[in-house]
Enzyme design. Structure first.
Site, PDB file in Angstrom:
ATOM      1  N   GLU A 177       0.824  -1.218   0.000  1.00  0.00           N
ATOM      2  CA  GLU A 177       0.000   0.000   0.000  1.00  0.00           C
ATOM      3  C   GLU A 177       0.857   1.267   0.000  1.00  0.00           C
ATOM      4  OE1 GLU A 177      -2.808   0.437   3.234  1.00  0.00           O
ATOM      5  OE2 GLU A 177      -3.592   2.291   2.424  1.00  0.00           O
ATOM      6  N   LYS A 219      -2.538  -2.053  -3.110  1.00  0.00           N
ATOM      7  CA  LYS A 219      -3.599  -1.186  -2.558  1.00  0.00           C
ATOM      8  C   LYS A 219      -3.196   0.270  -2.783  1.00  0.00           C
ATOM      9  CE  LYS A 219      -6.073  -0.086   1.712  1.00  0.00           C
ATOM     10  NZ  LYS A 219      -6.783  -0.676   2.851  1.00  0.00           N
TER      11      LYS A 219
HETATM   12  P1  13P Z   1      -9.483   4.295   4.001  1.00  0.00           P
HETATM   13  O1  13P Z   1     -10.313   3.554   2.999  1.00  0.00           O
HETATM   14  O2  13P Z   1     -10.307   4.952   5.085  1.00  0.00           O
HETATM   15  O3  13P Z   1      -8.493   5.223   3.353  1.00  0.00           O
HETATM   16  O4  13P Z   1      -8.647   3.217   4.795  1.00  0.00           O
HETATM   17  C1  13P Z   1      -8.089   2.178   4.099  1.00  0.00           C
HETATM   18  C2  13P Z   1      -6.823   1.795   4.716  1.00  0.00           C
HETATM   19  O5  13P Z   1      -6.649   0.676   5.130  1.00  0.00           O
HETATM   20  C3  13P Z   1      -5.761   2.792   4.784  1.00  0.00           C
HETATM   21  O6  13P Z   1      -4.552   2.173   5.119  1.00  0.00           O
END
Ligand code: 13P
Length: 336
Positions: A177, A219
């Site tokens: 991510e 992600k």
């Molecule tokens: P949000 O969808 O609220 O951005 O959170 C997702 C997430 O896991 C961020 O690390």
């Protein structure tokens, strides 16, 4: 490394138009969420709130996995059943956030580096034993005057790859991510430029550190204008530029891309995903969701900290989960 298991986990995470619920808020972040409904940030309330969501009827039809926090993966429901077992019984895969948060980047106080690599192999082994099959690590890249620096992009990409390789060795499918924040005043083109540079750096590091791409999930943020930008892009432009960026930078070997919502409204996050999937483009990966706020906002407001409201809150949660599942099929706005 058990490549087959990693690949199967990644594929299961994006199968059947399902996505992830990100319920891995740290205790501090959970405090902010609970504060917004006037509820004290104590372990029992954090447990009750998450237990309520996990017990929603039909959760397994829309949600393939839930990202848990260290406290939650060890927690039991009011009746003694572990929260992990509640998810497994519903056909939902438990996952775990393993990073220790984004801290000040040394020498660059305006930027962040995510910590948590020390001792990670041991924690991964423990989480696997507790039932987790995938993991998450979030890197944060901010856009403003003069940032992001190459230094911030490179160090975060390096740490993401270190994390991903450690997880794969321990049997957890890593969610990679790299979040480019939408907090700034930048326009959508600047977001695209930075997102492309970040994805380039990330896949370069994953390659150098011999990460098995078929056993990973990406992600990312969507390509979108900063919240403070006077010119907001249309939903169609967000969808088109996001897909364009991903096609340029994400290898086809990656089974799934599961977006974060990053501060978008529930409706925007669903609509953008829907438009990407409805475009008819022949994409090499599944496009799905891994939303925190965009899956929980209405449910949290309906719950209000009172278990008497569980059924209304569960209904609100399932409504968003089902809408996002339809967005994975590209049939959300067509049906609306
Ligand atoms: P949000 O969808 O609220 O951005 O959170 C997702 C997430 O896991 C961020 O690390």
């Amino acid at each position: 490394m058990n490549k087959q298991e990693l690949f199967e986990t990644a594929v299961a995470m994006v199968a059947d138009n399902k996505g992830l619920l990100a319920a891995d808020e740290s205790t501090g972040t959970m405090g902010k969420r609970l504060d917004s409904i006037g509820v004290e940030n104590v372990e029992e309330k954090r447990r009750d709130y998450r237990e309520m969501m996990f017990r929603s009827d039909g959760i397994g039809s829309y949600i393939s996995g839930v990202i848990l926090y260290d406290e939650t993966i060890r927690q039991s429901a009011a009746d003694g059943t572990t929260l992990v077992k509640i998810l497994q019984d519903a056909g939902v895969i438990p996952g775990i956030k393993v990073d220790a948060g984004a801290k000040e980047l040394p020498g660059r106080p305006a930027e962040k580096i995510t910590e948590g690599l020390d001792g990670l192999p041991k924690r991964v082994a423990e989480y696997y034993d507790l039932g987790a099959r995938f993991a998450k690590w979030r890197a944060v890249i901010d856009i403003a005057d003069g940032i992001p620096s190459r230094y911030a992009i490179h160090t975060n990409a390096h740490a993401l790859a270190r994390y991903a390789k450690i997880c794969q060795e321990g049997g957890l499918c890593p969610i990679v991510e790299p979040e480019v924040l939408m907090d700034g005043a930048h326009d959508i083109d600047r977001c695209q430029e930075v997102t492309e540079e970040v994805l380039d750096a990330v896949y370069n590091e994953l390659h150098l550190q011999e990460v098995y791409l078929e056993g990973t999930i990406l992600k990312p943020n969507m390509v979108i204008a900063g919240k403070k930008c006077a010119t907001q892009a249309s939903p169609e432009e967000v969808a088109a530029k996001t897909v364009e960026t991903l096609l340029r930078k994400v290898p086809a070997a990656v089974p799934g891309i599961m977006f974060l919502s990053g501060g978008q409204s529930e409706e925007d996050a669903t609509l953008h995903l829907d438009l990407m999937n409805a475009s008819g483009a022949n994409l090499p990966w599944q496009l799905s969701f891994s939303y925190g706020r965009a899956l929980q906002q209405s449910a949290l407001q309906a719950w209000k900290g009172d278990n008497a409201n569980n059924s209304a809150a569960q209904q609100a949660f399932i409504e968003r989960a089902s809408a996002n599942s339809r967005a994975c099929a590209g049939t959300y706005s067509k049906a609306a």
